[in-house]
Design a protein around this motif. Structure first.
Motif, mmCIF file in Angstrom:
data_model
loop_
_atom_site.group_PDB
_atom_site.id
_atom_site.type_symbol
_atom_site.label_atom_id
_atom_site.label_comp_id
_atom_site.label_asym_id
_atom_site.label_seq_id
_atom_site.Cartn_x
_atom_site.Cartn_y
_atom_site.Cartn_z
ATOM 1 N N ASP A 1 34.143 36.961 39.761
ATOM 2 C CA ASP A 1 34.630 36.664 40.979
ATOM 3 C C ASP A 1 34.425 37.815 41.923
ATOM 4 O O ASP A 1 33.625 37.912 42.949
ATOM 5 C CB ASP A 1 35.957 36.085 41.287
ATOM 6 C CG ASP A 1 36.109 34.771 40.638
ATOM 7 O OD1 ASP A 1 35.255 33.870 40.527
ATOM 8 O OD2 ASP A 1 36.903 34.449 39.561
ATOM 9 N N GLU A 2 35.091 38.962 41.548
ATOM 10 C CA GLU A 2 35.166 40.150 42.252
ATOM 11 C C GLU A 2 34.900 41.553 41.675
ATOM 12 O O GLU A 2 35.378 41.465 40.235
ATOM 13 C CB GLU A 2 36.360 40.276 42.977
ATOM 14 C CG GLU A 2 36.664 39.275 44.039
ATOM 15 C CD GLU A 2 37.871 39.453 44.880
ATOM 16 O OE1 GLU A 2 38.679 40.492 44.735
ATOM 17 O OE2 GLU A 2 38.231 38.336 45.431
ATOM 18 N N THR B 1 44.469 39.373 41.850
ATOM 19 C CA THR B 1 44.865 37.793 42.221
ATOM 20 C C THR B 1 44.969 36.893 40.778
ATOM 21 O O THR B 1 43.943 36.853 40.285
ATOM 22 C CB THR B 1 44.170 37.237 43.478
ATOM 23 O OG1 THR B 1 44.246 38.195 44.556
ATOM 24 C CG2 THR B 1 44.670 35.801 43.689
ATOM 25 N N ARG B 2 46.012 36.341 40.357
ATOM 26 C CA ARG B 2 46.071 35.616 39.470
ATOM 27 C C ARG B 2 44.991 34.357 39.439
ATOM 28 O O ARG B 2 45.012 33.736 40.278
ATOM 29 C CB ARG B 2 47.433 34.984 39.375
ATOM 30 C CG ARG B 2 47.760 34.359 37.891
ATOM 31 C CD ARG B 2 49.264 34.086 37.736
ATOM 32 N NE ARG B 2 50.219 35.330 38.179
ATOM 33 C CZ ARG B 2 50.772 36.091 37.236
ATOM 34 N NH1 ARG B 2 50.423 36.007 35.990
ATOM 35 N NH2 ARG B 2 51.475 37.069 37.470
ATOM 36 N N GLY B 3 44.357 34.309 38.371
ATOM 37 C CA GLY B 3 43.266 33.176 38.032
ATOM 38 C C GLY B 3 41.779 33.600 38.183
ATOM 39 O O GLY B 3 40.903 32.944 37.938
ATOM 40 N N LEU C 1 47.981 47.667 35.976
ATOM 41 C CA LEU C 1 47.445 46.451 36.743
ATOM 42 C C LEU C 1 48.698 45.578 37.260
ATOM 43 O O LEU C 1 49.442 45.047 36.808
ATOM 44 C CB LEU C 1 46.719 45.698 35.639
ATOM 45 C CG LEU C 1 45.872 44.390 36.231
ATOM 46 C CD1 LEU C 1 44.649 44.712 36.915
ATOM 47 C CD2 LEU C 1 45.565 43.390 35.156
ATOM 48 N N TYR C 2 48.426 45.412 38.746
ATOM 49 C CA TYR C 2 49.367 44.858 39.502
ATOM 50 C C TYR C 2 49.252 43.530 40.023
ATOM 51 O O TYR C 2 47.785 43.384 40.073
ATOM 52 C CB TYR C 2 49.904 45.465 40.828
ATOM 53 C CG TYR C 2 50.736 46.877 40.567
ATOM 54 C CD1 TYR C 2 52.012 46.490 40.084
ATOM 55 C CD2 TYR C 2 50.465 48.091 40.863
ATOM 56 C CE1 TYR C 2 53.047 47.796 39.772
ATOM 57 C CE2 TYR C 2 51.249 49.067 40.690
ATOM 58 C CZ TYR C 2 52.480 48.845 40.129
ATOM 59 O OH TYR C 2 53.463 50.057 40.150
ATOM 60 N N TYR C 3 50.008 42.494 40.025
ATOM 61 C CA TYR C 3 49.639 41.003 40.579
ATOM 62 C C TYR C 3 50.247 40.997 41.978
ATOM 63 O O TYR C 3 50.373 40.026 42.637
ATOM 64 C CB TYR C 3 50.106 39.958 39.594
ATOM 65 C CG TYR C 3 49.151 39.751 38.464
ATOM 66 C CD1 TYR C 3 48.147 38.875 38.725
ATOM 67 C CD2 TYR C 3 49.284 40.579 37.490
ATOM 68 C CE1 TYR C 3 47.346 38.615 37.808
ATOM 69 C CE2 TYR C 3 48.196 40.046 36.381
ATOM 70 C CZ TYR C 3 47.286 39.284 36.468
ATOM 71 O OH TYR C 3 46.303 39.050 35.541
ATOM 72 N N LYS C 4 51.236 41.792 42.421
ATOM 73 C CA LYS C 4 51.611 41.786 43.665
ATOM 74 C C LYS C 4 51.525 43.133 44.471
ATOM 75 O O LYS C 4 51.675 44.265 43.973
ATOM 76 C CB LYS C 4 53.239 41.525 43.505
ATOM 77 C CG LYS C 4 53.696 41.525 44.983
ATOM 78 C CD LYS C 4 55.264 41.185 44.635
ATOM 79 C CE LYS C 4 56.082 41.360 45.972
ATOM 80 N NZ LYS C 4 57.478 41.023 45.848
ATOM 81 N N LYS C 5 50.811 42.811 45.649
ATOM 82 C CA LYS C 5 50.265 44.215 46.303
ATOM 83 C C LYS C 5 51.476 44.853 46.856
ATOM 84 O O LYS C 5 52.322 44.029 47.256
ATOM 85 C CB LYS C 5 49.186 43.402 47.591
ATOM 86 C CG LYS C 5 48.583 44.642 48.186
ATOM 87 C CD LYS C 5 47.397 44.328 49.216
ATOM 88 C CE LYS C 5 46.804 45.667 49.551
ATOM 89 N NZ LYS C 5 45.365 45.184 50.626
#
Length: 665
Positions: free
Chosen positions: A239-240, A296-298, A396-400
């Motif tokens: 995706d990115e 971002t999750r997913g 690795l973070y999932y929350k900015k």
């Protein structure tokens, strides 16, 4: 002698037959591309496609566009999140895609111009100031150089170092018929003198990610390295993208200070580990935080992994995440999934990380922070202070904006020093390798340490140093007399380690490189296990300039001709391979790029010691390609280098007997 002859006969038959981290400050994703260093040359357009490459981070401030306007309006971009294998689609079903033979067919891009300035800088990468830094554009790592598949790169390098020359190598790029732009002092040019500039110009025929670095002595370990990406198709969807990740060992002293230890047979030691120029040493860190990125999750993310170390093979992993590997060096491969990747010095991998973490039970893990690990491979690193630095150098973070401290644990996997599995590295575009052209007695190359022989030392005859070698003699070059200006030679100084290979263009060059032997009589060279019987069981990263090579075989067994069992049908290929410490590798490459191409160990200490040789491929053809007009720029650079070097006021040590104690590369 009889045993020796039997070994050679077998070889000919074979070839003819076939700790805790510091507290976290504000999380920041590092932006390594300096847009001010990049310009695009004007051209006459013809309505072809101009688009932002999907593998370039789509930040508002970034302006990189792939420009194929000269190809015509019939061509359009065709990469989508669900079909990254396609790049350009044209009339009559034509495509540039993951299956295109990029050695013979390349899209028509534009010229991109960059400026790099080699300069000195105090570098605080891990909480400890390194006062001998040598960097590009006053930053470490250097700026991210980017282009699109088929572009021409024009990079002006200015040397502002006070006491060093420099040359810059564009690691892994083929340099098809552009030998003088490969960036190896004393082979493809003289060093760029302080105060002088040199402009490199070459076509981006391959695509993927690599790095550029100084090839002057030990400079790159002091900071002269940066990422390089050629945007193109991918064999796995995402995706990115994320910015390149450069992993390296790091030293608080200059490599020039420690090299004497190598010459005396004492292995130099490193201090810490960095990710994109950030690390932590003994509880300290630059700016109080580790390298990190937010996802971002997913979603699926493209990561570009590059090992730019002096001496360390790494195993890279992200806790609780699987990794899909889709390229090795510049070669797209059939994707495979793993939870870790072994990366030798100079090697690169494009991988896709799916942001769907799972715990050891296979259940979704809703944690917001996970360790990114750069684990020194067993027996393939040397660090001081009696231990290995913290492997947890990234998050690795999932929350900015999160500052949560990860509590995740490393998965259970091997950290042995090795390449990724041979059978997993299956190129998308197959090569089928024909039987060898060169006779068997020209294929064997023994890697090891040459003991001092009376009166044959370097740099002075009585210097009793030990030197690593692969050619009959350890390499020792004259900065002022590069090979490229001597292509009409009929004889070569043995110190230049020149191996002539004059074969037809459609033939292949074969090599067997071994670190230990079973039955072949020794040349007197100490092979790898004997060279450092306690400290030294390293596998060696062997890098070839000017070519991707087919990896026919990679074995951990001591070499014997009876063990040769090559894979000819679409073997792995790349430009760096790990030579097992007690084993051997067999490689082959096409004789289709005339020039003198360096083959060397990418452990910086070894390359500087002399573990290198020049493959002089089709000498007459190279001399015809490199016309006097093309070489005028090289000659002018040599004139300026000699002028600078002849003034002893320019040198670090006035009235020094010796200026150069290393091989030159």
């Amino acid at each position: 002698m009889k045993l020796f002859q039997q070994c050679w006969i077998a070889l000919l038959e074979f070839f003819n037959a076939i700790s805790l981290s510091p507290s976290l400050g504000p999380p920041q994703e590092q932006q390594v591309w300096d847009a001010d260093s990049h310009t695009v040359a004007p051209h006459a357009g013809s309505d072809g496609p101009i688009f932002a490459p999907p593998s370039h981070p789509q930040d508002p401030g970034e302006t990189l566009k792939c420009d194929y306007s000269r190809m015509g309006k019939e061509w359009q971009p065709c990469s989508t999140p669900h079909s990254r294998a396609c790049w350009l689609a044209g009339p009559g079903g034509q495509q540039f895609d993951i299956s295109t033979d990029y050695e013979t067919k390349v899209p028509t891009g534009i010229t991109r111009k960059y400026t790099l300035v080699a300069d000195e800088m105090n570098v605080n990468a891990d909480g400890v100031l390194m006062p001998y830094g040598k960097v590009f554009n006053q930053q470490y790592p250097g700026p991210w150089i980017q282009a699109c598949w088929g572009d021409t790169l024009e990079i002006k390098v200015t040397n502002k170092l006070k006491y060093n020359g420099t040359t810059i190598h564009w690691h892994g790029l083929r340099q098809y018929q552009t030998l003088e732009h490969d960036g190896v002092n004393a082979i493809t040019q003289c060093p760029i003198a302080p105060g002088d500039s040199y402009t490199y110009r070459f076509r981006a025929m391959q695509y993927g990610t690599s790095w550029y670095h100084s090839h002057y002595s030990l400079q790159y370990g002091d900071g002269m390295a940066g990422p390089l990406t050629i945007h193109g198709p991918s064999s796995s969807d995402y995706d990115e993208p994320k910015d390149p990740i450069l992993m390296t060992d790091w030293n608080h002293r200059s490599g020039f200070q420690d090299f004497q230890q190598e010459l005396e047979g004492r292995f130099p030691l490193m201090d810490s580990i960095l990710l994109n120029g950030q690390g932590s040493f003994a509880g300290g860190a630059r700016n109080g935080y580790k390298y990190n990125m937010t996802v971002t999750r997913g979603k699926k993310y493209l990561l570009r992994l590059i090992n730019t170390s002096v001496d360390t093979t790494f195993v890279f992993a992200i806790d609780h995440h699987n990794i899909t590997v889709m390229s090795s060096d510049f070669v797209p491969i059939q994707p495979y999934t793993t939870d870790h990747v072994a990366i030798g010095i100079g090697q690169r991998y494009h991988v896709v990380v799916e942001a769907s973490p799972k715990n050891a039970k296979g259940e979704a893990d809703l944690s917001e922070a996970f360790w990114m690990r750069t684990i020194p491979a067993t027996n393939c690193s040397n660090f001081r202070l009696g231990g290995i630095p913290d492997e947890r150098q990234g998050i690795l973070y999932y929350k900015k904006g999160s500052a949560e401290y990860p509590s995740t644990a490393r998965a259970s996997f091997s950290i042995a020093c090795r390449d990724e599995p041979f059978n997993q590295l299956q190129p998308v575009l197959p090569w089928n390798i024909p039987k060898p052209t060169n006779p068997g007695n020209e294929t064997l190359f023994e890697v090891g340490v040459d003991p001092y022989r009376e009166g044959q030392g370097r740099p002075l005859p009585n210097d009793a140093f030990v030197r690593w070698a692969i050619a009959p003699k350890a390499m020792y070059l004259n900065f002022s007399d590069p090979t490229v200006l001597n292509l009409r030679n009929t004889k070569w100084n043995p110190d230049y380690a020149v191996i002539p290979r004059d074969y037809p263009e459609d033939s292949w060059i074969y090599m067997v490189i071994y670190g230990n032997r079973k039955s072949i009589p020794s040349s007197g060279r100490l092979t790898i296990p004997a060279a450092h019987p306690v400290l030294y069981l390293h596998s060696l990263p062997i890098h070839l300039h000017g070519h991707d090579f087919a990896l026919l075989q990679q074995s951990t067994q001591s070499f014997d001709a009876s063990l040769l069992n090559p894979k000819y049908d679409n073997p792995p290929r790349r430009d760096v391979v790990l030579l097992p410490a007690d084993g051997f590798v067999a490689i082959a490459f096409k004789a289709d790029n005339p020039g003198s191409w360096l083959l060397h160990c990418h452990i910086a200490w070894h390359a500087s010691s002399g573990l290198a040789m020049q493959i002089l491929e089709r000498q007459e053809a190279a001399a015809q390609i490199l016309t006097p007009q093309r070489l005028n720029v090289v000659r002018e650079g040599c004139r300026k280098w000699k002028e600078w070097f002849s003034n002893e006021e320019n040198l670090w040590e006035k009235n020094a007997t010796i200026f150069q104690d290393d091989s030159g590369i």
